[in-house]
Design a protein around this motif. Structure first.
Motif, PDB file in Angstrom:
ATOM      1  N   LYS A 220     -43.357   5.889 -56.555  1.00 58.89           N
ATOM      2  CA  LYS A 220     -43.830   4.536 -57.272  1.00 58.89           C
ATOM      3  C   LYS A 220     -44.750   4.978 -58.282  1.00 58.89           C
ATOM      4  O   LYS A 220     -44.976   4.362 -59.360  1.00 58.89           O
ATOM      5  CB  LYS A 220     -44.404   3.754 -56.247  1.00 58.89           C
ATOM      6  N   LEU A 221     -45.343   5.976 -58.184  1.00 56.56           N
ATOM      7  CA  LEU A 221     -46.236   6.558 -59.217  1.00 56.56           C
ATOM      8  C   LEU A 221     -45.739   7.225 -60.631  1.00 56.56           C
ATOM      9  O   LEU A 221     -46.316   7.358 -61.328  1.00 56.56           O
ATOM     10  CB  LEU A 221     -47.574   7.743 -58.493  1.00 56.56           C
ATOM     11  N   ALA A 222     -44.467   7.623 -60.222  1.00 57.08           N
ATOM     12  CA  ALA A 222     -43.817   8.188 -61.416  1.00 57.08           C
ATOM     13  C   ALA A 222     -43.678   7.582 -62.634  1.00 57.08           C
ATOM     14  O   ALA A 222     -44.215   8.145 -63.742  1.00 57.08           O
ATOM     15  CB  ALA A 222     -42.246   8.653 -60.988  1.00 57.08           C
ATOM     16  N   SER A 223     -43.491   6.286 -62.528  1.00 54.85           N
ATOM     17  CA  SER A 223     -43.558   5.175 -63.687  1.00 54.85           C
ATOM     18  C   SER A 223     -44.956   5.311 -64.181  1.00 54.85           C
ATOM     19  O   SER A 223     -45.208   5.117 -65.428  1.00 54.85           O
ATOM     20  CB  SER A 223     -42.990   3.841 -63.329  1.00 54.85           C
ATOM     21  N   CYS A 224     -46.070   5.326 -63.383  1.00 56.77           N
ATOM     22  CA  CYS A 224     -47.419   5.201 -63.855  1.00 56.77           C
ATOM     23  C   CYS A 224     -47.684   6.502 -64.593  1.00 56.77           C
ATOM     24  O   CYS A 224     -48.345   6.329 -65.620  1.00 56.77           O
ATOM     25  CB  CYS A 224     -48.197   5.132 -62.866  1.00 56.77           C
ATOM     26  N   ILE A 225     -47.270   7.411 -64.200  1.00 61.89           N
ATOM     27  CA  ILE A 225     -47.498   8.949 -64.925  1.00 61.89           C
ATOM     28  C   ILE A 225     -46.832   8.784 -66.224  1.00 61.89           C
ATOM     29  O   ILE A 225     -47.400   9.345 -67.064  1.00 61.89           O
ATOM     30  CB  ILE A 225     -47.112   9.922 -63.981  1.00 61.89           C
ATOM     31  N   LYS A 226     -45.602   8.473 -66.591  1.00 61.38           N
ATOM     32  CA  LYS A 226     -44.871   8.346 -67.682  1.00 61.38           C
ATOM     33  C   LYS A 226     -45.854   7.395 -68.661  1.00 61.38           C
ATOM     34  O   LYS A 226     -45.956   7.785 -69.972  1.00 61.38           O
ATOM     35  CB  LYS A 226     -43.539   7.754 -67.390  1.00 61.38           C
ATOM     36  N   LEU A 227     -46.214   6.415 -68.150  1.00 60.59           N
ATOM     37  CA  LEU A 227     -47.129   5.381 -68.877  1.00 60.59           C
ATOM     38  C   LEU A 227     -48.570   6.189 -69.583  1.00 60.59           C
ATOM     39  O   LEU A 227     -48.765   5.801 -70.456  1.00 60.59           O
ATOM     40  CB  LEU A 227     -47.136   4.114 -67.976  1.00 60.59           C
ATOM     41  N   GLU A 228     -48.801   6.746 -68.548  1.00 60.00           N
ATOM     42  CA  GLU A 228     -50.207   7.573 -68.946  1.00 60.00           C
ATOM     43  C   GLU A 228     -50.246   8.424 -70.106  1.00 60.00           C
ATOM     44  O   GLU A 228     -50.922   8.526 -71.019  1.00 60.00           O
ATOM     45  CB  GLU A 228     -50.802   8.342 -67.765  1.00 60.00           C
ATOM     46  N   TYR A 229     -49.081   9.064 -70.184  1.00 66.53           N
ATOM     47  CA  TYR A 229     -48.724   9.985 -71.264  1.00 66.53           C
ATOM     48  C   TYR A 229     -48.414   9.240 -72.505  1.00 66.53           C
ATOM     49  O   TYR A 229     -48.934   9.637 -73.713  1.00 66.53           O
ATOM     50  CB  TYR A 229     -47.628  10.953 -70.758  1.00 66.53           C
ATOM     51  N   GLU A 230     -47.718   8.330 -72.369  1.00 65.16           N
ATOM     52  CA  GLU A 230     -47.357   7.480 -73.441  1.00 65.16           C
ATOM     53  C   GLU A 230     -48.551   6.442 -74.230  1.00 65.16           C
ATOM     54  O   GLU A 230     -48.519   6.633 -75.356  1.00 65.16           O
ATOM     55  CB  GLU A 230     -46.353   6.302 -73.112  1.00 65.16           C
ATOM     56  N   LEU A 231     -49.523   6.345 -73.361  1.00 68.82           N
ATOM     57  CA  LEU A 231     -50.600   5.404 -73.825  1.00 68.82           C
ATOM     58  C   LEU A 231     -51.635   6.651 -74.476  1.00 68.82           C
ATOM     59  O   LEU A 231     -52.335   6.291 -75.444  1.00 68.82           O
ATOM     60  CB  LEU A 231     -51.426   4.891 -72.720  1.00 68.82           C
ATOM     61  N   GLU A 232     -51.550   7.826 -74.059  1.00 67.26           N
ATOM     62  CA  GLU A 232     -52.494   8.741 -74.598  1.00 67.26           C
ATOM     63  C   GLU A 232     -51.880   9.101 -75.826  1.00 67.26           C
ATOM     64  O   GLU A 232     -52.762   9.453 -76.730  1.00 67.26           O
ATOM     65  CB  GLU A 232     -52.494  10.254 -73.440  1.00 67.26           C
ATOM     66  N   GLN A 233     -50.803   9.458 -76.049  1.00 66.86           N
ATOM     67  CA  GLN A 233     -50.190   9.607 -77.306  1.00 66.86           C
ATOM     68  C   GLN A 233     -50.303   8.505 -78.265  1.00 66.86           C
ATOM     69  O   GLN A 233     -50.722   8.705 -79.504  1.00 66.86           O
ATOM     70  CB  GLN A 233     -48.648  10.124 -77.121  1.00 66.86           C
ATOM     71  N   LEU A 234     -50.139   7.163 -77.817  1.00 62.35           N
ATOM     72  CA  LEU A 234     -49.867   6.204 -78.839  1.00 62.35           C
ATOM     73  C   LEU A 234     -51.492   5.604 -79.157  1.00 62.35           C
ATOM     74  O   LEU A 234     -51.618   5.454 -80.475  1.00 62.35           O
ATOM     75  CB  LEU A 234     -49.604   4.948 -77.862  1.00 62.35           C
ATOM     76  N   TYR A 235     -52.403   5.922 -78.617  1.00 56.03           N
ATOM     77  CA  TYR A 235     -53.991   5.649 -78.850  1.00 56.03           C
ATOM     78  C   TYR A 235     -54.738   6.708 -78.877  1.00 56.03           C
ATOM     79  O   TYR A 235     -55.934   6.635 -79.088  1.00 56.03           O
ATOM     80  CB  TYR A 235     -54.421   4.421 -77.792  1.00 56.03           C
ATOM     81  N   GLY A 236     -54.388   7.820 -78.739  1.00 54.68           N
ATOM     82  CA  GLY A 236     -55.271   9.049 -79.060  1.00 54.68           C
ATOM     83  C   GLY A 236     -56.268   9.141 -78.073  1.00 54.68           C
ATOM     84  O   GLY A 236     -57.328   9.558 -78.421  1.00 54.68           O
ATOM     85  N   LEU A 237     -56.002   8.787 -76.655  1.00 53.54           N
ATOM     86  CA  LEU A 237     -56.848   8.872 -75.794  1.00 53.54           C
ATOM     87  C   LEU A 237     -56.841  10.134 -74.940  1.00 53.54           C
ATOM     88  O   LEU A 237     -55.822  10.923 -75.027  1.00 53.54           O
ATOM     89  CB  LEU A 237     -56.526   7.809 -74.530  1.00 53.54           C
ATOM     90  N   SER A 238     -58.127  10.693 -74.512  1.00 52.23           N
ATOM     91  CA  SER A 238     -58.014  12.035 -73.739  1.00 52.23           C
ATOM     92  C   SER A 238     -57.698  12.152 -72.399  1.00 52.23           C
ATOM     93  O   SER A 238     -56.925  12.941 -71.984  1.00 52.23           O
ATOM     94  CB  SER A 238     -59.453  12.582 -73.938  1.00 52.23           C
ATOM     95  N   ARG A 239     -57.635  10.657 -71.891  1.00 53.91           N
ATOM     96  CA  ARG A 239     -57.232  10.702 -70.384  1.00 53.91           C
ATOM     97  C   ARG A 239     -56.881   9.236 -70.201  1.00 53.91           C
ATOM     98  O   ARG A 239     -57.510   8.424 -70.408  1.00 53.91           O
ATOM     99  CB  ARG A 239     -58.213  11.272 -69.552  1.00 53.91           C
ATOM    100  N   VAL A 240     -55.795   8.987 -69.262  1.00 53.75           N
ATOM    101  CA  VAL A 240     -55.399   7.810 -69.035  1.00 53.75           C
ATOM    102  C   VAL A 240     -55.045   7.685 -67.429  1.00 53.75           C
ATOM    103  O   VAL A 240     -54.226   8.628 -67.103  1.00 53.75           O
ATOM    104  CB  VAL A 240     -54.433   7.013 -69.711  1.00 53.75           C
ATOM    105  N   THR A 241     -55.421   6.632 -66.789  1.00 57.16           N
ATOM    106  CA  THR A 241     -54.878   6.701 -65.280  1.00 57.16           C
ATOM    107  C   THR A 241     -54.638   5.242 -65.156  1.00 57.16           C
ATOM    108  O   THR A 241     -55.164   4.118 -65.414  1.00 57.16           O
ATOM    109  CB  THR A 241     -56.180   6.709 -64.397  1.00 57.16           C
ATOM    110  N   VAL A 242     -53.166   5.233 -64.839  1.00 55.85           N
ATOM    111  CA  VAL A 242     -52.403   3.917 -64.382  1.00 55.85           C
ATOM    112  C   VAL A 242     -52.228   3.750 -62.958  1.00 55.85           C
ATOM    113  O   VAL A 242     -51.735   4.726 -62.442  1.00 55.85           O
ATOM    114  CB  VAL A 242     -51.018   3.862 -65.344  1.00 55.85           C
TER     115      VAL A 242
END
Length: 325
Positions: free
Chosen positions: A67-89
């Motif tokens: 279930k966390l696989a989709s969360c991890i994918k979103l973490e990477y996408e948000l980091e790239q889209l908004y220039g964030l250094s770390r995201v936890t979904v």
């Protein structure tokens, strides 16, 4: 023109068959690369190359069934889209009454791991941070300082900024400071008087040089804590929306582009200035619920924060629209 002979096809087919056999023994039977090399009388380099080829050509496809696989994918996408250094979904709960708990669980390990003896932690307020306090495991950091980033209520409440600062300090055995002032002054003049107080300037000065700031955002729906507590009246909410506001960060109401709207509340708020928030070494936003997607996006567009803790459903809304350049 270069032609291929039957021998070439046979050779290629033989190589492909060997690659498949190597992949089978490696991924299905858990043989080591050395064991496979010994079995086929080849080098480990050849085995490694075969495994890489199988992945590149799609012969081997790796799927993470979690279930966390989709969360991890979103973490990477948000980091790239908004220039964030770390995201936890974190997964979105079926019952949205538990959104604050899952966010608190998501940010608690970060708080425990990132604070250190001698650090200054600046905090906002609200139900999410109250839950974060409950979920965080404390340890002994007697030289740690916790302070409030905005004014609070005139009565005791677990959601109040003073109580949250105090609770975090108790977890780590540190000291705490809070702004002895309301979130919103009764007038522009009274706000200026409060901000001129030495004690208020001392707390805000410490906030500007904090090591970590932990903040949330508020929306303008009936779920808003500001509206629920009467700090923002129904008429205020109506005029804020008319001015283009989508929510607040530290009591500052912002439009969809992250700019402060022209409204009396923004001229009476007692909190750290948002430009000063950018001076903090690390700002962590922990917030969620699809109804907060617009204000979260607005904050990310203005680069107020470096790291984000968010739920999956809200994260999906953020990645569905590219941030403006």
């Amino acid at each position: 023109m270069q032609t291929r002979s039957l021998d070439d096809d046979v050779a290629t087919s033989s190589d492909e068959q060997l690659n498949i056999r190597i992949a089978w023994y490696y991924y299905i039977t858990d043989m080591t690369q050395q064991q496979i090399a010994d079995r086929f009388g080849i080098t480990r380099v050849r085995v490694n190359k075969a495994l890489a080829t199988s992945r590149e050509t799609g012969v081997v496809q790796i799927r993470i069934n979690s279930k966390l696989a989709s969360c991890i994918k979103l973490e990477y996408e948000l980091e790239q889209l908004y220039g964030l250094s770390r995201v936890t979904v974190v997964p979105t709960p079926e019952d949205d009454r538990f959104i604050f708990r899952v966010l608190g669980v998501g940010v608690a390990p970060y708080i425990h791991d990132q604070v250190f003896d001698g650090c200054t932690l600046a905090v906002g307020w609200g139900r999410t941070l109250r839950q974060a306090v409950r979920e965080t495991r404390g340890r002994s950091l007697p030289n740690m300082t916790v302070l409030s980033l905005l004014g609070g209520l005139h009565y005791g409440s677990a959601n109040n900024t003073a109580e949250i600062a105090s609770s975090f300090a108790s977890l780590f055995g540190g000291s705490y400071y809070y702004l002895a002032a309301p979130v919103y002054a009764s007038s522009d003049e009274y706000r200026d008087m409060i901000l001129a107080e030495a004690s208020v300037q001392d707390v805000l000065g410490k906030a500007r040089t904090a090591d970590i700031a932990l903040v949330t955002v508020g929306d303008l729906t009936k779920r808003s804590l500001m509206i629920e507590l009467g700090l923002v009246s129904p008429e205020d909410a109506k005029t804020l929306k008319a001015a283009g506001a989508v929510g607040d960060l530290l009591g500052h109401y912002l439009n969809k582009d992250g700019e402060e709207v022209d409204h009396p509340l923004n001229r009476r708020v007692i909190a750290l200035d948002l430009e000063d928030l950018k001076r903090v070494r690390k700002v962590v936003l922990v917030s969620g619920g699809p109804y907060k997607a617009d204000i979260i996006r607005a904050v990310l567009l203005r680069n107020f924060v470096h790291e984000l803790v968010i739920d999956e459903a809200t994260a999906e809304r953020l990645v569905s629209r590219q941030p403006r350049k």
